[in-house]
Design a protein around this motif. Structure first.
Motif, PDB file in Angstrom:
ATOM      1  N   SER A  48     -81.897 -32.793 -64.325  1.00  0.00           N
ATOM      2  CA  SER A  48     -82.325 -31.465 -63.871  1.00  0.00           C
ATOM      3  C   SER A  48     -83.800 -31.460 -63.487  1.00  0.00           C
ATOM      4  O   SER A  48     -84.199 -30.832 -62.494  1.00  0.00           O
ATOM      5  CB  SER A  48     -82.082 -30.426 -64.978  1.00  0.00           C
ATOM      6  OG  SER A  48     -80.712 -30.329 -65.282  1.00  0.00           O
ATOM      7  N   ALA A  49     -84.616 -32.163 -64.264  1.00  0.00           N
ATOM      8  CA  ALA A  49     -86.044 -32.243 -63.956  1.00  0.00           C
ATOM      9  C   ALA A  49     -86.271 -32.946 -62.617  1.00  0.00           C
ATOM     10  O   ALA A  49     -87.120 -32.536 -61.820  1.00  0.00           O
ATOM     11  CB  ALA A  49     -86.781 -32.975 -65.071  1.00  0.00           C
ATOM     12  N   ALA A  50     -85.497 -33.996 -62.361  1.00  0.00           N
ATOM     13  CA  ALA A  50     -85.623 -34.719 -61.090  1.00  0.00           C
ATOM     14  C   ALA A  50     -85.222 -33.832 -59.916  1.00  0.00           C
ATOM     15  O   ALA A  50     -85.878 -33.817 -58.872  1.00  0.00           O
ATOM     16  CB  ALA A  50     -84.772 -35.980 -61.125  1.00  0.00           C
ATOM     17  N   LEU A  51     -84.144 -33.066 -60.088  1.00  0.00           N
ATOM     18  CA  LEU A  51     -83.709 -32.159 -59.022  1.00  0.00           C
ATOM     19  C   LEU A  51     -84.724 -31.041 -58.798  1.00  0.00           C
ATOM     20  O   LEU A  51     -84.956 -30.615 -57.663  1.00  0.00           O
ATOM     21  CB  LEU A  51     -82.340 -31.571 -59.363  1.00  0.00           C
ATOM     22  CG  LEU A  51     -81.158 -32.536 -59.300  1.00  0.00           C
ATOM     23  CD1 LEU A  51     -79.879 -31.853 -59.764  1.00  0.00           C
ATOM     24  CD2 LEU A  51     -80.988 -33.075 -57.879  1.00  0.00           C
ATOM     25  N   LEU A  52     -85.328 -30.568 -59.886  1.00  0.00           N
ATOM     26  CA  LEU A  52     -86.352 -29.538 -59.767  1.00  0.00           C
ATOM     27  C   LEU A  52     -87.540 -30.057 -58.966  1.00  0.00           C
ATOM     28  O   LEU A  52     -88.064 -29.367 -58.085  1.00  0.00           O
ATOM     29  CB  LEU A  52     -86.801 -29.089 -61.152  1.00  0.00           C
ATOM     30  CG  LEU A  52     -87.884 -28.001 -61.202  1.00  0.00           C
ATOM     31  CD1 LEU A  52     -87.365 -26.716 -60.556  1.00  0.00           C
ATOM     32  CD2 LEU A  52     -88.299 -27.734 -62.645  1.00  0.00           C
ATOM     33  N   PHE A  53     -87.964 -31.287 -59.263  1.00  0.00           N
ATOM     34  CA  PHE A  53     -89.070 -31.870 -58.518  1.00  0.00           C
ATOM     35  C   PHE A  53     -88.691 -32.087 -57.063  1.00  0.00           C
ATOM     36  O   PHE A  53     -89.499 -31.877 -56.152  1.00  0.00           O
ATOM     37  CB  PHE A  53     -89.503 -33.194 -59.157  1.00  0.00           C
ATOM     38  CG  PHE A  53     -90.728 -33.789 -58.535  1.00  0.00           C
ATOM     39  CD1 PHE A  53     -91.930 -33.077 -58.491  1.00  0.00           C
ATOM     40  CD2 PHE A  53     -90.694 -35.052 -57.977  1.00  0.00           C
ATOM     41  CE1 PHE A  53     -93.065 -33.620 -57.906  1.00  0.00           C
ATOM     42  CE2 PHE A  53     -91.826 -35.611 -57.387  1.00  0.00           C
ATOM     43  CZ  PHE A  53     -93.018 -34.890 -57.353  1.00  0.00           C
ATOM     44  N   VAL A 102     -87.001 -38.299 -56.492  1.00  0.00           N
ATOM     45  CA  VAL A 102     -86.020 -38.363 -57.576  1.00  0.00           C
ATOM     46  C   VAL A 102     -86.161 -39.607 -58.457  1.00  0.00           C
ATOM     47  O   VAL A 102     -86.232 -39.501 -59.687  1.00  0.00           O
ATOM     48  CB  VAL A 102     -84.587 -38.288 -57.007  1.00  0.00           C
ATOM     49  CG1 VAL A 102     -83.544 -38.580 -58.079  1.00  0.00           C
ATOM     50  CG2 VAL A 102     -84.345 -36.913 -56.383  1.00  0.00           C
ATOM     51  N   VAL A 103     -86.187 -40.777 -57.848  1.00  0.00           N
ATOM     52  CA  VAL A 103     -86.108 -42.022 -58.627  1.00  0.00           C
ATOM     53  C   VAL A 103     -87.291 -42.215 -59.581  1.00  0.00           C
ATOM     54  O   VAL A 103     -87.079 -42.493 -60.773  1.00  0.00           O
ATOM     55  CB  VAL A 103     -85.929 -43.235 -57.696  1.00  0.00           C
ATOM     56  CG1 VAL A 103     -86.048 -44.544 -58.477  1.00  0.00           C
ATOM     57  CG2 VAL A 103     -84.573 -43.156 -57.002  1.00  0.00           C
ATOM     58  N   PRO A 104     -88.539 -42.065 -59.132  1.00  0.00           N
ATOM     59  CA  PRO A 104     -89.647 -42.237 -60.085  1.00  0.00           C
ATOM     60  C   PRO A 104     -89.586 -41.260 -61.262  1.00  0.00           C
ATOM     61  O   PRO A 104     -89.916 -41.619 -62.396  1.00  0.00           O
ATOM     62  CB  PRO A 104     -90.898 -41.995 -59.227  1.00  0.00           C
ATOM     63  CG  PRO A 104     -90.465 -42.317 -57.839  1.00  0.00           C
ATOM     64  CD  PRO A 104     -89.051 -41.850 -57.770  1.00  0.00           C
ATOM     65  N   VAL A 105     -89.145 -40.036 -60.991  1.00  0.00           N
ATOM     66  CA  VAL A 105     -89.039 -39.031 -62.063  1.00  0.00           C
ATOM     67  C   VAL A 105     -87.969 -39.441 -63.070  1.00  0.00           C
ATOM     68  O   VAL A 105     -88.171 -39.364 -64.290  1.00  0.00           O
ATOM     69  CB  VAL A 105     -88.740 -37.636 -61.477  1.00  0.00           C
ATOM     70  CG1 VAL A 105     -88.457 -36.637 -62.592  1.00  0.00           C
ATOM     71  CG2 VAL A 105     -89.897 -37.162 -60.615  1.00  0.00           C
ATOM     72  N   LEU A 106     -86.825 -39.891 -62.586  1.00  0.00           N
ATOM     73  CA  LEU A 106     -85.756 -40.324 -63.479  1.00  0.00           C
ATOM     74  C   LEU A 106     -86.206 -41.492 -64.365  1.00  0.00           C
ATOM     75  O   LEU A 106     -85.963 -41.497 -65.578  1.00  0.00           O
ATOM     76  CB  LEU A 106     -84.524 -40.740 -62.678  1.00  0.00           C
ATOM     77  CG  LEU A 106     -83.744 -39.628 -61.968  1.00  0.00           C
ATOM     78  CD1 LEU A 106     -82.621 -40.229 -61.146  1.00  0.00           C
ATOM     79  CD2 LEU A 106     -83.188 -38.640 -62.975  1.00  0.00           C
ATOM     80  N   LEU A 107     -86.875 -42.452 -63.768  1.00  0.00           N
ATOM     81  CA  LEU A 107     -87.324 -43.615 -64.524  1.00  0.00           C
ATOM     82  C   LEU A 107     -88.413 -43.240 -65.527  1.00  0.00           C
ATOM     83  O   LEU A 107     -88.375 -43.659 -66.694  1.00  0.00           O
ATOM     84  CB  LEU A 107     -87.834 -44.704 -63.569  1.00  0.00           C
ATOM     85  CG  LEU A 107     -86.794 -45.317 -62.633  1.00  0.00           C
ATOM     86  CD1 LEU A 107     -87.454 -46.331 -61.701  1.00  0.00           C
ATOM     87  CD2 LEU A 107     -85.669 -45.969 -63.420  1.00  0.00           C
ATOM     88  N   ALA A 108     -89.381 -42.439 -65.070  1.00  0.00           N
ATOM     89  CA  ALA A 108     -90.491 -42.057 -65.952  1.00  0.00           C
ATOM     90  C   ALA A 108     -90.000 -41.232 -67.135  1.00  0.00           C
ATOM     91  O   ALA A 108     -90.403 -41.479 -68.285  1.00  0.00           O
ATOM     92  CB  ALA A 108     -91.537 -41.280 -65.157  1.00  0.00           C
ATOM     93  N   LEU A 109     -89.127 -40.268 -66.887  1.00  0.00           N
ATOM     94  CA  LEU A 109     -88.642 -39.412 -67.981  1.00  0.00           C
ATOM     95  C   LEU A 109     -87.723 -40.173 -68.931  1.00  0.00           C
ATOM     96  O   LEU A 109     -87.693 -39.878 -70.125  1.00  0.00           O
ATOM     97  CB  LEU A 109     -87.920 -38.188 -67.410  1.00  0.00           C
ATOM     98  CG  LEU A 109     -88.821 -37.174 -66.689  1.00  0.00           C
ATOM     99  CD1 LEU A 109     -87.993 -36.018 -66.148  1.00  0.00           C
ATOM    100  CD2 LEU A 109     -89.921 -36.666 -67.613  1.00  0.00           C
TER     101      LEU A 109
END
Length: 206
Positions: free
Chosen positions: A6-11, A41-48
């Motif tokens: 959800s955070a990735a989609l929000l970003f 999307v991808v950097p956010v998913l990996l970082a979180l």
């Protein structure tokens, strides 16, 4: 994991990284759009995932059975590439595949494949497996990904239901390969392969 997705989609919805004008060529515009989505999307998913102290192996970012993944991935990519070339060659009045359009096709195919395999499947599969079992996890994640394709704007002679069913079947294959190899590599190459046929259909309709 749902909160991370959800955070990735929000970003993604912020469009913060959407800089520069859209391309006038439809294939280049498609590639630009997917590359920007990838960067959101991808950097956010990996970082979180790392911030949540999750092992990257839990989302199939692992070497896994590299040999099996590469064999499956390369073979399927080759088959899809041949099919895409035949589709393009058989289309009346279709522009030729050349050095100006090929990089955009591959940029679209691979950025979209990695983003979707990670965001729709890899971050959910092992979590769902604990709750509902491996087979059900594969079917649920595949159905979630396939459902929006019932409303896709791609031209498909069999209609939306047939297109959705095909996407569902392809997703099941991709998820199964992810489990078999314990890695994203085979699924990403497989997914990139069938993305080539979509990019060629956009090229042919332009």
């Amino acid at each position: 994991m749902p909160s991370i997705a959800s955070a990735a989609l929000l970003f993604l919805n912020t469009g913060l990284l959407n800089i520069g004008p859209a391309a006038t060529d439809p294939v280049q515009d498609l590639a630009r759009d997917k590359a920007l989505q990838f960067l959101h999307v991808v950097p956010v998913l990996l970082a979180l995932t790392l911030l949540a102290r999750e092992d990257l192996n839990s989302i199939f970012i692992a070497r896994g059975n590299l040999k099996a993944g590469l064999i499956f991935g390369r073979l399927s990519l080759l088959i899809w590439a041949v099919l895409a070339t035949l589709l393009q060659a058989g289309a009346d009045g279709a522009p030729p595949l050349n050095a100006s359009v090929t990089p955009s096709i591959f940029l679209y195919a691979f950025s979209n494949a990695f983003m979707e395999e990670l965001g729709f499947r890899a971050i959910f599969l092992k979590k769902y497996e604990v709750l509902i079992g491996r087979g059900a996890a594969i079917l649920v994640t595949s159905a979630v990904f396939a459902t929006p394709h019932l409303f896709a704007t791609y031209e498909f002679s069999g209609g939306r239901l047939v297109f959705g069913a095909i996407v569902l079947a392809l997703d099941v294959v991709g998820a199964y390969s992810m489990y078999r190899t314990d890695s994203l590599i085979g699924a990403v190459l497989f997914h990139a392969g069938y993305n080539l046929t979509i990019a060629v259909s956009v090229l042919n309709s332009s």
